[in-house]
Motif scaffolding. Structure first.
Motif, PDB file in Angstrom:
ATOM      1  N   ARG A  36       0.744  -1.297   0.236  1.00  0.00           N
ATOM      2  CA  ARG A  36      -0.019   0.059  -0.057  1.00  0.00           C
ATOM      3  C   ARG A  36       0.720   1.250  -0.165  1.00  0.00           C
ATOM      4  NH1 ARG A  36      -4.074  -1.108   4.738  1.00  0.00           N
ATOM      5  NH2 ARG A  36      -2.754  -3.084   4.945  1.00  0.00           N
ATOM      6  N   ILE A  37       2.075   1.121   0.398  1.00  0.00           N
ATOM      7  CA  ILE A  37       3.097   2.068   0.485  1.00  0.00           C
ATOM      8  C   ILE A  37       4.235   1.822  -0.544  1.00  0.00           C
ATOM      9  CG2 ILE A  37       2.214   3.355   2.768  1.00  0.00           C
ATOM     10  CD1 ILE A  37       4.561   2.048   3.844  1.00  0.00           C
ATOM     11  N   SER A  38       4.971   3.013  -1.045  1.00  0.00           N
ATOM     12  CA  SER A  38       6.245   2.644  -1.713  1.00  0.00           C
ATOM     13  C   SER A  38       7.050   2.334  -0.902  1.00  0.00           C
ATOM     14  CB  SER A  38       6.652   4.063  -2.566  1.00  0.00           C
ATOM     15  OG  SER A  38       7.001   5.002  -1.628  1.00  0.00           O
ATOM     16  N   LEU A  39       8.255   1.722  -1.239  1.00  0.00           N
ATOM     17  CA  LEU A  39       9.257   1.351  -0.464  1.00  0.00           C
ATOM     18  C   LEU A  39      10.148   2.581   0.333  1.00  0.00           C
ATOM     19  CD1 LEU A  39      11.466  -0.646   0.361  1.00  0.00           C
ATOM     20  CD2 LEU A  39      12.610  -0.381  -1.889  1.00  0.00           C
ATOM     21  N   SER A  40      10.359   3.508  -0.633  1.00  0.00           N
ATOM     22  CA  SER A  40      11.003   4.986  -0.278  1.00  0.00           C
ATOM     23  C   SER A  40      10.092   5.251   1.157  1.00  0.00           C
ATOM     24  CB  SER A  40      11.119   5.650  -1.302  1.00  0.00           C
ATOM     25  OG  SER A  40      10.415   7.045  -0.898  1.00  0.00           O
ATOM     26  N   GLU A  41       8.733   5.254   0.963  1.00  0.00           N
ATOM     27  CA  GLU A  41       7.810   5.930   2.261  1.00  0.00           C
ATOM     28  C   GLU A  41       8.034   4.880   3.345  1.00  0.00           C
ATOM     29  OE1 GLU A  41       5.471   8.114   4.628  1.00  0.00           O
ATOM     30  OE2 GLU A  41       6.487   8.525   2.716  1.00  0.00           O
ATOM     31  N   GLY A  42       7.902   3.666   3.093  1.00  0.00           N
ATOM     32  CA  GLY A  42       8.221   2.558   4.100  1.00  0.00           C
ATOM     33  C   GLY A  42       9.623   2.718   4.860  1.00  0.00           C
TER      34      GLY A  42
END
Length: 58
Positions: A36-42
């Motif tokens: 649900r979220i991008s790798l960078s946001e995670g």
């Protein structure tokens, strides 16, 4: 800090994630789940959490 240590570089283990570059396609298809979220946001969230947890320890 005050010690003389030698750094030894060995060969990567066969199951090293950097080497095999895991692909979540099969899990996505079988479980019908998608991130649900991008790798960078995670990573940003994980680092922020880790730093907030460490703040109480230091």
């Amino acid at each position: 800090m005050g010690t003389i240590s030698e750094i030894a570089h060995g060969t990567a283990i066969p199951d090293d994630p950097h080497r095999r570059r895991p692909d979540i396609t099969r899990a996505t298809e079988m479980l019908d789940r998608r991130p649900r979220i991008s790798l960078s946001e995670g990573l940003k969230r994980t680092i922020a959490w880790f730093l907030s947890e460490q703040a109480g320890v230091l």
